[in-house]
Write a protein that holds these residues in place. Structure first.
Motif, mmCIF file in Angstrom:
data_model
loop_
_atom_site.group_PDB
_atom_site.id
_atom_site.type_symbol
_atom_site.label_atom_id
_atom_site.label_comp_id
_atom_site.label_asym_id
_atom_site.label_seq_id
_atom_site.Cartn_x
_atom_site.Cartn_y
_atom_site.Cartn_z
ATOM 1 N N MET A 1 -2.129 8.568 -24.309
ATOM 2 C CA MET A 1 -2.718 9.263 -22.493
ATOM 3 C C MET A 1 -3.676 8.765 -21.836
ATOM 4 S SD MET A 1 -0.534 13.620 -22.577
ATOM 5 C CE MET A 1 -0.638 13.296 -21.262
ATOM 6 N N LYS A 2 -4.013 8.339 -21.323
ATOM 7 C CA LYS A 2 -5.525 7.997 -21.353
ATOM 8 C C LYS A 2 -4.960 6.762 -19.575
ATOM 9 C CE LYS A 2 -5.322 4.475 -24.757
ATOM 10 N NZ LYS A 2 -6.616 4.315 -26.113
ATOM 11 N N GLY A 3 -6.456 6.185 -19.002
ATOM 12 C CA GLY A 3 -6.364 5.347 -17.676
ATOM 13 C C GLY A 3 -7.441 5.687 -17.526
ATOM 14 N N SER A 4 -7.208 4.810 -16.450
ATOM 15 C CA SER A 4 -8.487 4.086 -15.663
ATOM 16 C C SER A 4 -8.508 4.173 -14.589
ATOM 17 C CB SER A 4 -8.390 2.718 -15.577
ATOM 18 O OG SER A 4 -9.390 2.375 -14.683
ATOM 19 N N PHE A 5 -9.576 5.200 -14.329
ATOM 20 C CA PHE A 5 -10.397 6.185 -13.678
ATOM 21 C C PHE A 5 -11.640 4.876 -12.762
ATOM 22 C CE2 PHE A 5 -13.525 8.686 -11.048
ATOM 23 C CZ PHE A 5 -12.976 9.659 -10.510
ATOM 24 N N PHE B 1 0.492 10.701 -18.617
ATOM 25 C CA PHE B 1 0.302 10.751 -17.300
ATOM 26 C C PHE B 1 1.632 10.144 -16.117
ATOM 27 C CE2 PHE B 1 -4.320 11.921 -19.328
ATOM 28 C CZ PHE B 1 -3.635 13.218 -19.258
ATOM 29 N N ASN B 2 1.643 10.149 -14.821
ATOM 30 C CA ASN B 2 1.953 9.786 -13.794
ATOM 31 C C ASN B 2 1.354 8.833 -13.354
ATOM 32 O OD1 ASN B 2 0.731 10.831 -12.465
ATOM 33 N ND2 ASN B 2 2.391 11.663 -11.060
ATOM 34 N N THR B 3 0.181 8.839 -13.703
ATOM 35 C CA THR B 3 -0.950 7.897 -13.510
ATOM 36 C C THR B 3 -2.158 6.613 -14.237
ATOM 37 O OG1 THR B 3 -2.768 6.648 -11.729
ATOM 38 C CG2 THR B 3 -2.641 9.069 -11.727
ATOM 39 N N LYS B 4 -1.698 5.482 -13.950
ATOM 40 C CA LYS B 4 -2.702 4.534 -15.244
ATOM 41 C C LYS B 4 -3.836 4.402 -14.559
ATOM 42 C CE LYS B 4 -0.320 4.141 -19.056
ATOM 43 N NZ LYS B 4 -0.850 4.649 -20.411
ATOM 44 N N GLU B 5 -3.919 4.599 -13.708
ATOM 45 C CA GLU B 5 -5.023 4.266 -12.988
ATOM 46 C C GLU B 5 -5.595 4.907 -11.530
ATOM 47 O OE1 GLU B 5 -5.348 -0.797 -11.884
ATOM 48 O OE2 GLU B 5 -6.832 0.246 -10.631
ATOM 49 N N MET B 6 -6.991 5.416 -11.420
ATOM 50 C CA MET B 6 -7.277 6.329 -10.407
ATOM 51 C C MET B 6 -8.293 5.479 -9.799
ATOM 52 S SD MET B 6 -7.040 9.800 -12.204
ATOM 53 C CE MET B 6 -7.506 11.194 -11.097
ATOM 54 N N THR B 7 -8.642 5.222 -8.306
ATOM 55 C CA THR B 7 -10.063 5.093 -7.894
ATOM 56 C C THR B 7 -10.622 6.252 -6.821
ATOM 57 O OG1 THR B 7 -9.304 2.249 -7.893
ATOM 58 C CG2 THR B 7 -11.105 3.047 -6.323
ATOM 59 N N ALA B 8 -11.861 6.583 -7.326
ATOM 60 C CA ALA B 8 -12.799 6.684 -6.807
ATOM 61 C C ALA B 8 -13.612 6.458 -5.232
ATOM 62 C CB ALA B 8 -12.817 8.790 -7.123
ATOM 63 N N LEU C 1 0.921 -1.484 0.544
ATOM 64 C CA LEU C 1 0.099 0.046 -0.121
ATOM 65 C C LEU C 1 1.414 1.078 0.550
ATOM 66 C CD1 LEU C 1 -2.928 -1.224 2.449
ATOM 67 C CD2 LEU C 1 -3.133 -0.264 0.186
ATOM 68 N N LEU C 2 2.524 1.418 1.102
ATOM 69 C CA LEU C 2 2.497 2.118 0.873
ATOM 70 C C LEU C 2 3.561 2.419 -0.554
ATOM 71 C CD1 LEU C 2 4.345 2.113 4.382
ATOM 72 C CD2 LEU C 2 2.543 3.829 3.652
ATOM 73 N N ALA C 3 3.506 1.433 -0.851
ATOM 74 C CA ALA C 3 4.393 1.479 -2.610
ATOM 75 C C ALA C 3 4.018 2.046 -3.682
ATOM 76 C CB ALA C 3 5.353 0.884 -2.651
ATOM 77 N N ALA C 4 2.825 1.853 -3.267
ATOM 78 C CA ALA C 4 1.494 2.265 -4.792
ATOM 79 C C ALA C 4 0.308 3.701 -4.285
ATOM 80 C CB ALA C 4 1.341 0.859 -5.193
ATOM 81 N N PRO C 5 0.772 4.998 -3.578
ATOM 82 C CA PRO C 5 -0.219 5.435 -2.967
ATOM 83 C C PRO C 5 -1.145 5.915 -4.706
ATOM 84 C CG PRO C 5 2.747 6.598 -3.505
ATOM 85 C CD PRO C 5 2.083 5.370 -3.815
ATOM 86 N N GLY C 6 -0.772 5.947 -5.479
ATOM 87 C CA GLY C 6 -1.940 6.073 -6.786
ATOM 88 C C GLY C 6 -3.137 5.199 -6.293
ATOM 89 N N ALA C 7 -2.239 3.551 -6.085
ATOM 90 C CA ALA C 7 -3.215 2.525 -6.402
ATOM 91 C C ALA C 7 -5.377 2.880 -5.098
ATOM 92 C CB ALA C 7 -2.858 1.722 -6.182
ATOM 93 N N TRP C 8 -4.753 3.992 -3.897
ATOM 94 C CA TRP C 8 -6.049 3.744 -3.097
ATOM 95 C C TRP C 8 -6.930 4.295 -3.437
ATOM 96 C CZ3 TRP C 8 -1.503 3.850 0.420
ATOM 97 C CH2 TRP C 8 -1.076 5.335 1.020
ATOM 98 N N ALA C 9 -7.864 4.021 -2.972
ATOM 99 C CA ALA C 9 -9.043 5.103 -3.468
ATOM 100 C C ALA C 9 -9.076 6.386 -2.638
ATOM 101 C CB ALA C 9 -10.348 4.655 -2.873
#
Ligand code: CO
Length: 150
Positions: free
Chosen positions: A143-147, A37-44, A15-23
């Protein structure tokens, strides 16, 4: 240390190693003078009700040459038509048709050294996977990713 302890430690580390991966309800997204983008996946989480995306262009090139925005839509198949319809808006119109009903949220177009934010509601969005992209001509192809809304 027992087996459970090891597993727990590993989970925490991941979890700490992938801060962009959590909601989250607020996201800091960076772009530069490349098509990424510096992220490919975002979760809200839907319970956020409102999500903020802060987009920072850390590069040097102006928006007319290497502009980036962050555009959210429901269906990956709509990326190309949205980008095509946004061409007429040009740089000053952020390469997005302001009345495009397929666009859920979109930031302004930024160039090097600039940043912008967009705030939008996720309360009425269905849980599931959405897609974000940059609508600058040609950029949307890579330039795209998952939300995800959970
Ligand atoms: Co771009």
């Amino acid at each position: 240390m027992n087996r459970l302890g090891v597993t727990t430690s590993l989970g925490t580390f991941l979890l700490l190693a992938a801060p962009g991966a959590w909601a989250a309800c607020s996201f800091d997204v960076e772009v530069g003078d490349t098509l990424a983008f510096n992220t490919k996946e975002m979760t809200a989480e839907q319970s956020c009700e409102t999500v903020t995306v802060n987009l920072t262009h850390t590069g040097k090139l102006p928006a007319a040459a290497m502009g980036h925005n962050w555009v959210l839509t429901a269906d990956e198949a709509d990326i190309q038509p949205i980008a095509n319809d946004g061409m007429a808006a040009g740089v000053n119109g952020n390469y997005v048709d302001a009345d495009d009903p397929r666009v859920i949220a979109a930031t302004k177009l930024v160039g090097g050294g600039q940043s912008t934010s967009v705030e939008f509601s996720v309360a009425e969005l269905d849980k599931g996977e959405y897609v974000f992209f940059c609508s600058f001509p040609g950029h949307w192809t890579v330039m795209k990713g998952s939300f995800k809304v959970t």
